[in-house]
Design an enzyme around this catalytic site. Structure first.
Site, PDB file in Angstrom:
ATOM      1  N   GLU A  12       4.675   2.695 -10.956  1.00 29.09           N
ATOM      2  CA  GLU A  12       3.336   3.039 -10.970  1.00 29.09           C
ATOM      3  C   GLU A  12       3.185   3.569 -12.288  1.00 29.09           C
ATOM      4  O   GLU A  12       2.209   4.613 -12.338  1.00 29.09           O
ATOM      5  CB  GLU A  12       2.917   3.815 -10.031  1.00 29.09           C
ATOM      6  CG  GLU A  12       3.133   2.836  -8.467  1.00 29.09           C
ATOM      7  CD  GLU A  12       2.279   3.523  -7.416  1.00 29.09           C
ATOM      8  OE1 GLU A  12       1.347   4.551  -7.503  1.00 29.09           O
ATOM      9  OE2 GLU A  12       2.973   3.558  -6.221  1.00 29.09           O
TER      10      GLU A  12
ATOM     11  N   HIS B 159       0.872  -1.172  -0.112  1.00 30.05           N
ATOM     12  CA  HIS B 159       0.100  -0.121   0.069  1.00 30.05           C
ATOM     13  C   HIS B 159       0.878   1.212  -0.029  1.00 30.05           C
ATOM     14  O   HIS B 159       2.036   1.304  -0.019  1.00 30.05           O
ATOM     15  CB  HIS B 159      -0.969  -0.164   1.176  1.00 30.05           C
ATOM     16  CG  HIS B 159      -0.328  -0.099   2.319  1.00 30.05           C
ATOM     17  ND1 HIS B 159       0.469   0.800   3.169  1.00 30.05           N
ATOM     18  CD2 HIS B 159       0.006  -1.176   3.305  1.00 30.05           C
ATOM     19  CE1 HIS B 159       0.813   0.455   4.356  1.00 30.05           C
ATOM     20  NE2 HIS B 159       0.581  -0.771   4.533  1.00 30.05           N
ATOM     21  N   ASN B 160       0.219   2.325  -0.027  1.00 32.01           N
ATOM     22  CA  ASN B 160       0.983   3.691  -0.066  1.00 32.01           C
ATOM     23  C   ASN B 160       2.051   3.776   1.198  1.00 32.01           C
ATOM     24  O   ASN B 160       1.573   3.480   2.178  1.00 32.01           O
ATOM     25  CB  ASN B 160      -0.080   5.056  -0.147  1.00 32.01           C
ATOM     26  CG  ASN B 160      -0.712   4.930  -1.397  1.00 32.01           C
ATOM     27  OD1 ASN B 160      -0.114   4.700  -2.516  1.00 32.01           O
ATOM     28  ND2 ASN B 160      -1.842   5.411  -1.572  1.00 32.01           N
ATOM     29  N   GLY B 161       3.147   4.215   0.958  1.00 32.09           N
ATOM     30  CA  GLY B 161       3.983   4.516   1.958  1.00 32.09           C
ATOM     31  C   GLY B 161       4.467   3.343   2.546  1.00 32.09           C
ATOM     32  O   GLY B 161       5.507   3.307   3.492  1.00 32.09           O
ATOM     33  N   SER B 162       4.405   2.028   1.576  1.00 36.83           N
ATOM     34  CA  SER B 162       5.025   0.951   2.216  1.00 36.83           C
ATOM     35  C   SER B 162       6.729   0.746   1.763  1.00 36.83           C
ATOM     36  O   SER B 162       7.547   0.042   2.005  1.00 36.83           O
ATOM     37  CB  SER B 162       4.317  -0.258   1.407  1.00 36.83           C
ATOM     38  OG  SER B 162       4.282  -0.321   0.044  1.00 36.83           O
TER      39      SER B 162
END
Lengths: 264, 278
Positions: free
Chosen positions: B165, B40-43
């Site tokens: 991404e 997820h975001n920030g991983s």
């Protein structure tokens, strides 16, 4: 924005379009300089005819050039009026106190008007027939000797190129932000000057923040693609003089000779 | 074949951050494989990409790319081997025209102009954008812009392509188009692909999936292995692929579904054979 002619490029494949941008840039500056040599109606007529021929060769409609003059018309009129009212000499047609319309005043006014129009026509011709990117290349190429005194010409050219490249991107961004702010009730373009200026604030701040984000991303992408700055880069786009560039140079010299011959 | 990427005990912290963005990350990507990195975001997915080509310098641990250990001396050579396609197609465009942009990386490496001309042309042909060579980037669609970004990388003849991404800002059609293109290029030029993605459908097509959680490698496995933990994936903030979601929902209603990961086709097959007695 669409009304602005200066700085617009009209795609085409005329003789003028195909000239090397360096030739066009130098010739334009040179032409503007020699316009100041003209000092009687014969020499102005020569320059007028020469300009018209160049415009015809570019195959760009004359109306574009006339529209180029329009934003400058008040400045031109003001300067012409000054010339007419304050030049003394020759037959006096009308006078009132220290104001007078004289023969010399009228001819000087006409000459100044011609000079302005010709200068605007020729610079409009340069920008209408040359892509901004090519102009940037021309500036880089012509400034190259300055590298000797450590002017970072290559970097400046890249900065200029990136700035040009991001104009449409930032325009799109501006439209997006304007629409977003309109949806939130911001009223652009109405009210008094103060209100209009205030309406620009919610436009400028997000645009500024965005620009920094873009710059950061771009710098990362450039880094990842091996950009190390400096002059050790090769160039994909190169400028090359052709025979027509030599012809243009000869025409300029011939024009100068004729002008010197015709002027009083 | 040798290993394309070998990372061991990589640790990285952003300045002024309280905990590391990447902590003790180790994995080995064999040359020619397609890996999907999910989380997820920030991983720490993008941070990982930037550590591979030296855009960020690791705090500790080692990074070896195409047989070269990443050091200050090798960083430019490694960047020549690793191409990254970033998320926002607009913000990675340097050139004022398509061809100029493709040439940018070559100009940086002082490739002679004659060679540059053929390489730019070949790269544009490879991504099927040769008709757009003189266009301005602003007039292209998102998918076309990413194609050009890929051409810029292909022209440099790298060993590894990292998609950071790269398809997340595209519409579904553009997304598919880019993934197909990368698949095709990978075949032609035997590239190693590292795809950082939120799109589980894209990850499902990879050879291996690396699940990153909170800066640590949670799991490495084939897509089938990883996607079996449907519920667990959801907890990690990821979207389970649509066929898998449907399968779980049907199973909950008492429909007998086969175990294991199903793609769209597999699910369709399972469904139409459900009541078949033959």
């Amino acid at each position: 924005m669409d009304k602005l002619i200066l700085g617009r490029y009209i795609p085409g494949d005329s003789m003028v379009h195909r000239l090397d941008p360096r030739t066009k840039l130098m010739a334009s500056f040179y032409y503007i300089a020699i316009i100041f040599l003209a000092n009687n109606w014969q020499s102005y007529l020569l320059m007028f005819v020469a300009t018209m021929v160049m415009i015809m060769l570019s195959k760009v409609k004359l109306s574009f050039f006339l529209r180029g003059v329009r934003p400058m018309i008040w400045l031109i009129m003001f300067t012409v009026a000054l010339q007419i009212f304050f030049t003394k000499g020759g037959h006096t047609y009308w006078s009132w106190g220290w104001l007078a319309i004289t023969q010399f005043g009228l001819t000087n006014g006409a000459f100044i008007f011609m000079r302005f129009v010709l200068i605007i026509f020729i610079s409009t011709l340069l920008t209408l027939t040359t892509q901004p990117l090519s102009l940037a290349d021309a500036v880089e190429s012509l400034l190259k000797p300055l590298r000797v005194i450590h002017v970072p010409v290559t970097e400046l050219a890249l900065v200029l190129q990136i700035a040009l490249r991001f104009v449409p991107t930032l325009m799109d961004q501006t439209t997006k932000i304007m629409n977003a702010q309109r949806a939130r009730g911001v009223d652009f373009g109405t009210g008094n000057l103060f209100q209009q200026m205030k309406a620009v604030v919610p436009l400028l701040i997000p645009l500024f923040v965005d620009s920094f984000g873009i710059a950061e991303d771009l710098a990362t992408a450039m880094d990842a693609r091996g950009y190390q700055g400096g002059d050790n880069r090769t160039k994909y786009r190169v400028l090359q003089y052709h025979r027509s560039d030599a012809t243009a140079a000869i025409v300029m010299v011939a024009l100068t000779g004729l002008l010197v011959f015709l002027r009083a | 074949m040798a290993n394309a990427i070998d990372i061991s005990h990589l640790k990285y912290s952003y300045p002024e951050a309280t905990k590391p963005a990447l902590n003790d990350v180790s994995f080995v990507v064999p040359a020619g494989e397609w890996w999907a990195i999910i989380g997820h975001n920030g991983s720490g997915k993008s941070t990982l990409a930037k550590n591979i080509n030296g855009l960020l310098a690791p705090e500790s641990g080692s990074v070896t790319v195409a047989g070269m250990p990443l050091t200050e001396q090798t960083v430019w050579d490694i960047r020549a081997k690793v191409g990254i396609v970033f998320q926002n197609p607009d913000n990675q465009f340097v050139g004022a025209t398509v061809a100029d942009d493709v040439a940018f990386g070559l100009e940086n490496r002082a490739v002679p102009r004659d060679e540059m001309l053929t390489r730019v042309h070949d790269a544009l042909v490879a991504v099927n954008m040769q008709d757009f060579a003189t266009r301005e980037p602003a007039r292209l669609s998102g998918g076309q812009k990413q194609r050009v970004a890929i051409a810029g990388i292909v022209a440099q003849r790298p060993d590894i392509i990292i998609l950071d991404e790269a398809t997340s800002m595209l519409d579904p059609a553009g997304r598919l188009e880019i993934i197909d293109l990368i698949k095709q290029l990978r075949q032609q030029q035997s590239l190693t692909v590292l795809s950082i993605t939120h799109d589980i459908d894209e990850a499902a097509g990879a050879d291996h999936v690396l699940l990153l959680d909170d800066g640590q490698v949670k799991e490495i496995g084939t897509p089938a292995e990883i996607f079996q933990h449907g519920e667990a994936l959801l907890q990690l903030g990821l979207d389970v692929p649509y066929p898998e979601k449907l399968k779980n929902a049907l199973a909950k209603r008492g429909v007998h579904m086969p175990a294991g990961y199903l793609d769209e086709e597999g699910l369709a097959k399972a469904l139409w054979t459900l009541h078949s007695t033959m």
